[in-house]
Design a protein around this motif. Structure first.
Motif, mmCIF file in Angstrom:
data_model
loop_
_atom_site.group_PDB
_atom_site.id
_atom_site.type_symbol
_atom_site.label_atom_id
_atom_site.label_comp_id
_atom_site.label_asym_id
_atom_site.label_seq_id
_atom_site.Cartn_x
_atom_site.Cartn_y
_atom_site.Cartn_z
ATOM 1 N N GLU A 1 -12.425 25.981 -2.547
ATOM 2 C CA GLU A 1 -12.870 24.593 -2.694
ATOM 3 C C GLU A 1 -11.713 23.696 -3.111
ATOM 4 O O GLU A 1 -11.534 22.589 -2.590
ATOM 5 N N LYS A 2 -10.907 24.168 -4.059
ATOM 6 C CA LYS A 2 -9.760 23.383 -4.494
ATOM 7 C C LYS A 2 -8.766 23.197 -3.347
ATOM 8 O O LYS A 2 -8.121 22.144 -3.230
ATOM 9 N N ALA A 3 -8.658 24.212 -2.509
ATOM 10 C CA ALA A 3 -7.719 24.146 -1.377
ATOM 11 C C ALA A 3 -8.322 23.399 -0.192
ATOM 12 O O ALA A 3 -7.642 23.178 0.822
ATOM 13 N N GLU A 4 -9.611 23.049 -0.291
ATOM 14 C CA GLU A 4 -10.336 22.370 0.792
ATOM 15 C C GLU A 4 -10.275 23.179 2.087
ATOM 16 O O GLU A 4 -10.095 22.655 3.186
ATOM 17 N N ASP A 5 -10.429 24.492 1.896
ATOM 18 C CA ASP A 5 -10.392 25.423 3.026
ATOM 19 C C ASP A 5 -11.833 25.675 3.470
ATOM 20 O O ASP A 5 -12.475 26.646 3.020
ATOM 21 N N ALA A 6 -12.352 24.821 4.353
ATOM 22 C CA ALA A 6 -13.753 24.894 4.767
ATOM 23 C C ALA A 6 -14.061 26.193 5.495
ATOM 24 O O ALA A 6 -15.121 26.804 5.285
ATOM 25 N N LEU A 7 -13.169 26.636 6.370
ATOM 26 C CA LEU A 7 -13.411 27.857 7.137
ATOM 27 C C LEU A 7 -13.596 29.051 6.209
ATOM 28 O O LEU A 7 -14.530 29.847 6.365
ATOM 29 N N SER A 8 -12.701 29.176 5.201
ATOM 30 C CA SER A 8 -12.803 30.306 4.276
ATOM 31 C C SER A 8 -14.072 30.213 3.437
ATOM 32 O O SER A 8 -14.727 31.229 3.150
ATOM 33 N N LEU A 9 -14.437 28.989 3.045
ATOM 34 C CA LEU A 9 -15.674 28.805 2.282
ATOM 35 C C LEU A 9 -16.882 29.282 3.086
ATOM 36 O O LEU A 9 -17.754 29.997 2.570
ATOM 37 N N VAL A 10 -16.931 28.902 4.392
ATOM 38 C CA VAL A 10 -18.049 29.305 5.245
ATOM 39 C C VAL A 10 -18.039 30.812 5.453
ATOM 40 O O VAL A 10 -19.085 31.474 5.419
ATOM 41 N N ARG A 11 -16.864 31.381 5.631
ATOM 42 C CA ARG A 11 -16.752 32.828 5.851
ATOM 43 C C ARG A 11 -17.308 33.601 4.653
ATOM 44 O O ARG A 11 -18.064 34.552 4.806
ATOM 45 N N VAL A 12 -16.932 33.143 3.421
ATOM 46 C CA VAL A 12 -17.425 33.830 2.219
ATOM 47 C C VAL A 12 -18.939 33.653 2.084
ATOM 48 O O VAL A 12 -19.658 34.601 1.751
ATOM 49 N N SER B 1 -15.871 20.226 9.606
ATOM 50 C CA SER B 1 -14.809 21.137 10.062
ATOM 51 C C SER B 1 -15.254 21.868 11.317
ATOM 52 O O SER B 1 -16.232 22.633 11.289
ATOM 53 N N ALA B 2 -14.545 21.651 12.429
ATOM 54 C CA ALA B 2 -14.886 22.311 13.695
ATOM 55 C C ALA B 2 -14.701 23.826 13.612
ATOM 56 O O ALA B 2 -15.571 24.581 14.062
ATOM 57 N N PRO B 3 -13.602 24.313 13.040
ATOM 58 C CA PRO B 3 -13.444 25.773 12.932
ATOM 59 C C PRO B 3 -14.557 26.414 12.096
ATOM 60 O O PRO B 3 -15.054 27.487 12.435
ATOM 61 N N ALA B 4 -14.939 25.747 11.002
ATOM 62 C CA ALA B 4 -16.009 26.284 10.161
ATOM 63 C C ALA B 4 -17.322 26.306 10.925
ATOM 64 O O ALA B 4 -18.088 27.280 10.847
ATOM 65 N N ALA B 5 -17.603 25.238 11.678
ATOM 66 C CA ALA B 5 -18.834 25.172 12.467
ATOM 67 C C ALA B 5 -18.834 26.268 13.532
ATOM 68 O O ALA B 5 -19.864 26.915 13.772
ATOM 69 N N TYR B 6 -17.707 26.475 14.170
ATOM 70 C CA TYR B 6 -17.598 27.509 15.215
ATOM 71 C C TYR B 6 -17.853 28.885 14.631
ATOM 72 O O TYR B 6 -18.559 29.716 15.221
ATOM 73 N N TYR B 7 -17.270 29.150 13.439
ATOM 74 C CA TYR B 7 -17.464 30.452 12.802
ATOM 75 C C TYR B 7 -18.939 30.674 12.487
ATOM 76 O O TYR B 7 -19.496 31.751 12.765
ATOM 77 N N LEU B 8 -19.588 29.655 11.902
ATOM 78 C CA LEU B 8 -21.002 29.786 11.557
ATOM 79 C C LEU B 8 -21.854 29.959 12.810
ATOM 80 O O LEU B 8 -22.806 30.753 12.825
ATOM 81 N N ALA B 9 -21.494 29.244 13.905
ATOM 82 C CA ALA B 9 -22.231 29.388 15.168
ATOM 83 C C ALA B 9 -22.139 30.815 15.689
ATOM 84 O O ALA B 9 -23.124 31.386 16.165
ATOM 85 N N SER B 10 -20.956 31.384 15.585
ATOM 86 C CA SER B 10 -20.757 32.765 16.049
ATOM 87 C C SER B 10 -21.607 33.733 15.235
ATOM 88 O O SER B 10 -22.166 34.703 15.771
ATOM 89 N N GLN B 11 -21.695 33.470 13.919
ATOM 90 C CA GLN B 11 -22.538 34.315 13.064
ATOM 91 C C GLN B 11 -23.998 34.196 13.479
ATOM 92 O O GLN B 11 -24.706 35.214 13.571
ATOM 93 N N TYR B 12 -24.441 33.000 13.721
ATOM 94 C CA TYR B 12 -25.831 32.798 14.146
ATOM 95 C C TYR B 12 -26.102 33.495 15.482
ATOM 96 O O TYR B 12 -27.177 34.073 15.690
ATOM 97 N N GLU B 13 -25.150 33.437 16.396
ATOM 98 C CA GLU B 13 -25.323 34.091 17.695
ATOM 99 C C GLU B 13 -25.469 35.592 17.509
ATOM 100 O O GLU B 13 -26.313 36.227 18.139
ATOM 101 N N THR B 14 -24.640 36.163 16.634
ATOM 102 C CA THR B 14 -24.709 37.609 16.358
ATOM 103 C C THR B 14 -26.067 37.974 15.771
ATOM 104 O O THR B 14 -26.628 39.035 16.053
ATOM 105 N N MET B 15 -26.578 37.064 14.958
ATOM 106 C CA MET B 15 -27.874 37.293 14.305
ATOM 107 C C MET B 15 -29.054 36.969 15.225
ATOM 108 O O MET B 15 -30.204 37.060 14.801
ATOM 109 N N GLU B 16 -28.734 36.597 16.469
ATOM 110 C CA GLU B 16 -29.758 36.223 17.451
ATOM 111 C C GLU B 16 -30.622 35.057 16.956
ATOM 112 O O GLU B 16 -31.851 35.060 17.030
ATOM 113 N N ARG B 17 -29.913 34.048 16.464
ATOM 114 C CA ARG B 17 -30.558 32.774 16.088
ATOM 115 C C ARG B 17 -29.998 31.693 17.028
ATOM 116 O O ARG B 17 -29.156 30.887 16.649
#
Length: 464
Positions: A8-19, A38-54
């Motif tokens: 959060e302090k580093a404003e690293d949205a992708l890492s925050l979403v990953r954790v 954050s587009a990379p964070a959104a993409y990562y979360l989308a990929s997780q949802y796809e894996t989860m069949e959502r």
């Protein structure tokens, strides 16, 4: 938790979403995406949802990430066909065309046409329109065509519209392709409605002014206006006649519309003598005698046009209204004098009008003497009753009424009765001039029963 604090302090949205995803805290992960965009964070979360069949959530996050190709892929995979067009339109031409082919196979032709066209394959889009008879889609494509379009393609589209009696669409195509004469010919032949949008589009393509003696612009504007008159679109006709410089025809069209407000406005804008006169003539056909503003406009327009004779006649009509409807001879006299002034300016014979003015003046004087010089008053009134053609200027019934009311007020019932009888002998209906209660009182004082003269008139008519 410590890692999250550092991210959060580093404003690293992708890492925050990953954790958050590792901890299955998907609501919190989405909150990070929405807060940071954050587009990379959104993409990562989308990929997780796809894996989860959502798929719905995955498509939503792929859109957030701007990865519409993946959103389209998932929509097709899970049969969410209604979402494909809006998603594909935000993607690349390749994705649009792939999606178009997919939708075509599923016989969703209108959606396929949209994507083929936007993807750059207008010919394929037209091919589907022809096969499926998609008139509205074909019209949308036709609107994007221009005079630079392949002539063969234009011909095919035009032939298709014509073969299916879609004449209005064919006209639109001709206008779009700047084939104005053909468009007008078809409008006239097949009675296609000339809309304002069509008329303006044609006008925009006309030359600014007719050059080298050419009448093309004027002729085209006149053709549009003539057609609008036939279709009773008088306001549009007025506009086009005006643009063609045909003021008289413009006024003709506007008068047919019966739009009084616009007629007044149009006359004021053009400032033409002829138009002023025509507008005033029209206004006289309305109920001007109960509308002071209309009366003022009639006088104003005739005055601006220096139309002395029509203005004189209007003032004459005003005087008659004052007499017939209001029995106001003072105002009538004023109107007659105005009429005389303008009749003289028009170099017209004023002798007949002078006689009328003289008689009205006499009657007005008599009215002024009724309480001060009664003998003179009676003398004048009796003279008026004996004067030939007095009714050309003064209502004889008003003269009788003035005398009868005077004698009634003096309780001279005998004289009042005799005057009423004279009125009836001259077949003057009493109602418009005398109060019925007064008449009943006079006859009662004379010991005579009163038979309503209006009933007598009705009987005479039946007998005739």
């Amino acid at each position: 938790e410590t890692a999250l604090q550092h991210y959060e302090k580093a404003e690293d949205a992708l890492s925050l979403v990953r954790v958050r995803c590792l901890r299955e805290q998907f609501t919190e992960a989405e909150a990070v995406v929405m807060d940071t965009s954050s587009a990379p964070a959104a993409y990562y979360l989308a990929s997780q949802y796809e894996t989860m069949e959502r798929p719905d959530d995955a498509i939503r996050m792929f859109k957030e990430a701007g990865r519409f190709n993946h959103a389209v892929r998932l929509a097709r995979m899970h049969g969410k066909d209604k979402d494909i067009v809006s998603l594909a339109l935000q993607s690349t031409p390749r994705v649009m065309l792939e999606s178009a082919k997919y939708l075509e196979a599923k016989q969703m032709f209108e959606a396929a046409v949209t994507l083929y066209q936007k993807g750059g394959q207008s010919s394929k889009a037209l091919e589907i329109c022809f096969a499926a008879k998609l008139f509205d889609s074909l019209r949308a494509i036709a609107d994007d065509l221009s005079s630079d379009t392949d002539p063969e393609l234009l011909r095919k589209v035009g032939d298709f519209f014509m073969s299916h009696s879609q004449y209005d669409k064919a006209v639109q195509l001709f206008i779009t392709c700047q084939q104005l004469k053909q468009a007008m010919d078809m409008c006239e032949k097949h009675k296609v409605e000339m809309t304002e949008a069509m008329a303006e589009k044609i006008t925009e393509q006309l030359p600014e002014k007719d050059a080298d003696g050419s009448q093309f612009r004027t002729d085209m504007l006149k053709r549009i206006a003539d057609m609008c008159v036939q279709q009773q679109n008088f306001h549009l006709a007025t506009k086009k006649y005006t643009q063609a410089g045909m003021k008289d025809k413009a006024m003709d069209a506007l008068l047919k519309s019966g739009d009084t407000e616009k007629i007044i406005f149009f006359a004021g804008v053009l400032r033409s003598k002829e138009i002023y006169v025509r507008a005033a003539n029209y206004l006289q056909t309305l109920n001007w005698h109960t509308d002071g503003e209309l009366m003022k406009k009639i006088i104003e327009f005739y005055t601006k046009a220096k139309a002395h004779h029509p203005l004189a006649m209007f003032y004459d009509a005003c005087s008659q209204v004052e007499i017939d409807e209001y029995r106001d001879y003072e105002k009538a006299l004023g109107a007659l004098k105005e009429s005389r002034k303008f009749l003289a300016k028009a170099d017209m014979d004023c002798s007949a009008l002078d006689k009328r003015i003289q008689m009205v003046e006499v009657f007005v004087r008599a009215k002024s003497l009724v309480r001060t010089e009664t003998e003179e008053f009676k003398k004048i009134c009796y003279q008026l009753l004996e004067q030939p053609k007095v009714d050309a200027a003064v209502q004889v019934g008003d003269v009788f009424a003035l005398l009868i009311e005077f004698f009634y007020s003096e309780q001279s019932f005998e004289q009042a009765y005799q005057l009423i009888e004279r009125m009836r002998e001259r077949r003057i209906v009493l109602g418009p001039y005398l109060d019925q209660g007064m008449v009943d009182t006079i006859y009662r004082q004379m010991g005579i029963s009163f038979a309503n003269d209006e009933d007598a008139v009705d009987e005479d008519i039946v007998e005739d």
